[in-house]
Design a protein around this motif. Structure first.
Motif, PDB file in Angstrom:
ATOM      1  N   HIS A 190      34.377  41.387  17.029  1.00  0.00           N
ATOM      2  CA  HIS A 190      33.616  40.580  15.283  1.00  0.00           C
ATOM      3  C   HIS A 190      35.434  39.990  14.410  1.00  0.00           C
ATOM      4  CE1 HIS A 190      29.706  41.308  16.304  1.00  0.00           C
ATOM      5  NE2 HIS A 190      30.045  42.461  16.791  1.00  0.00           N
ATOM      6  N   TRP A 191      35.054  38.831  13.913  1.00  0.00           N
ATOM      7  CA  TRP A 191      36.145  38.560  13.445  1.00  0.00           C
ATOM      8  C   TRP A 191      36.318  37.933  12.077  1.00  0.00           C
ATOM      9  CZ3 TRP A 191      41.479  38.499  14.727  1.00  0.00           C
ATOM     10  CH2 TRP A 191      41.404  38.581  16.455  1.00  0.00           C
ATOM     11  N   ALA A 225      32.721  34.958  13.270  1.00  0.00           N
ATOM     12  CA  ALA A 225      32.850  34.635  14.533  1.00  0.00           C
ATOM     13  C   ALA A 225      32.448  36.018  15.813  1.00  0.00           C
ATOM     14  CB  ALA A 225      33.744  33.849  15.261  1.00  0.00           C
ATOM     15  N   VAL A 226      31.861  35.737  16.458  1.00  0.00           N
ATOM     16  CA  VAL A 226      31.765  36.445  17.753  1.00  0.00           C
ATOM     17  C   VAL A 226      32.404  36.381  18.937  1.00  0.00           C
ATOM     18  CG1 VAL A 226      30.256  38.372  18.670  1.00  0.00           C
ATOM     19  CG2 VAL A 226      29.673  37.882  16.325  1.00  0.00           C
ATOM     20  N   PHE A 227      33.054  36.819  19.432  1.00  0.00           N
ATOM     21  CA  PHE A 227      33.858  36.597  20.653  1.00  0.00           C
ATOM     22  C   PHE A 227      33.016  37.636  22.044  1.00  0.00           C
ATOM     23  CE2 PHE A 227      36.060  33.467  19.204  1.00  0.00           C
ATOM     24  CZ  PHE A 227      37.183  32.903  19.692  1.00  0.00           C
ATOM     25  N   ASN A 236      34.350  46.033  20.077  1.00  0.00           N
ATOM     26  CA  ASN A 236      32.865  46.892  21.224  1.00  0.00           C
ATOM     27  C   ASN A 236      33.289  46.784  22.695  1.00  0.00           C
ATOM     28  OD1 ASN A 236      31.518  47.350  18.587  1.00  0.00           O
ATOM     29  ND2 ASN A 236      30.704  46.226  18.663  1.00  0.00           N
ATOM     30  N   ARG A 237      32.685  47.309  23.583  1.00  0.00           N
ATOM     31  CA  ARG A 237      32.939  47.264  25.014  1.00  0.00           C
ATOM     32  C   ARG A 237      32.750  45.779  25.943  1.00  0.00           C
ATOM     33  NH1 ARG A 237      29.700  51.394  27.877  1.00  0.00           N
ATOM     34  NH2 ARG A 237      29.755  50.228  29.255  1.00  0.00           N
ATOM     35  N   ARG A 240      43.000  39.186  20.458  1.00  0.00           N
ATOM     36  CA  ARG A 240      41.746  38.060  20.873  1.00  0.00           C
ATOM     37  C   ARG A 240      40.857  38.834  22.360  1.00  0.00           C
ATOM     38  NH1 ARG A 240      39.929  34.955  25.682  1.00  0.00           N
ATOM     39  NH2 ARG A 240      41.741  33.360  24.599  1.00  0.00           N
ATOM     40  N   ILE A 241      39.167  39.021  22.372  1.00  0.00           N
ATOM     41  CA  ILE A 241      39.393  39.320  23.669  1.00  0.00           C
ATOM     42  C   ILE A 241      37.733  38.251  24.052  1.00  0.00           C
ATOM     43  CG2 ILE A 241      39.791  42.396  23.747  1.00  0.00           C
ATOM     44  CD1 ILE A 241      37.429  42.512  23.588  1.00  0.00           C
ATOM     45  N   GLY A 242      37.311  37.702  25.136  1.00  0.00           N
ATOM     46  CA  GLY A 242      36.343  37.601  25.531  1.00  0.00           C
ATOM     47  C   GLY A 242      36.583  35.957  25.035  1.00  0.00           C
ATOM     48  N   GLU A 243      35.357  34.928  24.793  1.00  0.00           N
ATOM     49  CA  GLU A 243      35.077  33.757  24.557  1.00  0.00           C
ATOM     50  C   GLU A 243      34.186  33.733  23.264  1.00  0.00           C
ATOM     51  OE1 GLU A 243      37.117  31.598  25.962  1.00  0.00           O
ATOM     52  OE2 GLU A 243      37.379  32.651  28.260  1.00  0.00           O
ATOM     53  N   PRO A 244      33.299  32.421  22.799  1.00  0.00           N
ATOM     54  CA  PRO A 244      32.998  32.602  21.400  1.00  0.00           C
ATOM     55  C   PRO A 244      31.977  32.027  21.987  1.00  0.00           C
ATOM     56  CG  PRO A 244      34.662  30.537  22.130  1.00  0.00           C
ATOM     57  CD  PRO A 244      34.855  31.138  23.259  1.00  0.00           C
TER      58      PRO A 244
END
Length: 269
Positions: A89-90, A106-108, A84-85, A54-58
């Motif tokens: 996408h999950w 989901a998109v983080f 992506n940069r 996982r990268i980033g936050e929800p």
């Protein structure tokens, strides 16, 4: 159960392998049929959050409730669709004994410095300390875990009458004042009872089919909320063919918009 907060018990997951996690329903989060939809959404967020890739936050989450989740164990299968940069996408699938009960996309994302503004405005409401706490525990068990203080549109009573408005606004917080994180925010976005109850003035069979949440708060804003109240407001646009939509917002006491949420709901009656 672990003896921790019921929310943390409910979102606890054990790794089966690299892409499958196992959870278990929690009795205190029971709804009319199966578990509270908000806790299912929270579990989806939690599953991605603890995944090593996982990268980033929800940023966005859509949960489709295909069938009631039965009491007991369930498996979550996770797959990264694309990275992506700045966003990832999950796809998540919740199943029991081989039967799919819910799916989610989901998109983080990682936040960037940018221009910012909020066009929406929070509803007018007195502070929560000025409102007597009420709840919905006599209808659904999970509601007993929240401190609810209705500004408008409380749950209809036994002698309820139809209402011309579907709007409910309330202050809500975890009764134990557990700090708000992203899974908890996903749950509180579904804190409302079905809008058709208010319009018809009576409790009837109803259930969410699809729930989408947009997470607008960064982690710093969530940390600032802590275990305080949030101001949640929801309304429907149309009731037709046994379905209605619902749009909602969740605000901080200081007027920061934490999340917006939209769902489509089945009702019978």
């Amino acid at each position: 159960m672990t003896g921790t907060h019921p929310f943390d018990d409910a979102v606890h997951l054990d790794a089966i392998d690299a892409e499958v996690w196992r959870g278990r329903t929690h009795p205190e989060w029971a709804n009319m049929v199966g578990p509270f939809g908000g806790i299912t959404a929270a579990i989806m967020v939690r599953a991605i959050d603890v995944h090593p890739d996982r990268i980033g936050e929800p940023l966005a989450l859509t949960v489709n409730f295909a069938a009631p989740v039965a009491d007991g164990a369930f498996d979550l299968s996770l797959r990264v669709v694309r990275t992506n940069r700045t966003n990832q996408h999950w796809y998540v699938e919740l199943s029991q004994e081989g039967a799919v009960k819910a799916t989610a996309t989901a998109v983080f994302a990682t936040a960037r410095d940018s221009w910012a503004d909020t066009e929406a405005r929070p509803p007018n409401a007195p502070p929560p300390e000025a409102i007597a706490p009420t709840g919905m525990g006599h209808v659904v068990l999970w509601a007993d875990l929240y401190d609810m203080r209705f500004v408008e549109g409380p749950l209809p009573g036994a002698d309820g009458l139809p209402d011309s408005s579907s709007t409910t606004t309330l202050w809500a917080r975890d009764k134990a004042q557990r700090p708000v994180d992203y899974p908890a925010l996903a749950a509180v976005c579904d804190v409302f009872y079905p809008r058709v109850f208010l319009r018809r003035g009576v409790i009837m069979p109803a259930g969410t089919i699809s729930l989408t949440t947009y997470f607008l708060a960064d982690r710093h804003q969530l940390d600032a909320v802590g275990g305080d109240f949030v101001l949640a407001t929801a309304h429907a646009h149309r009731f037709s063919g046994g379905y209605f939509d619902q749009s909602a917002q969740v605000w901080t006491r200081e007027g920061a918009l934490l999340a917006t949420t939209h769902q489509i709901v089945y009702f019978k009656g």
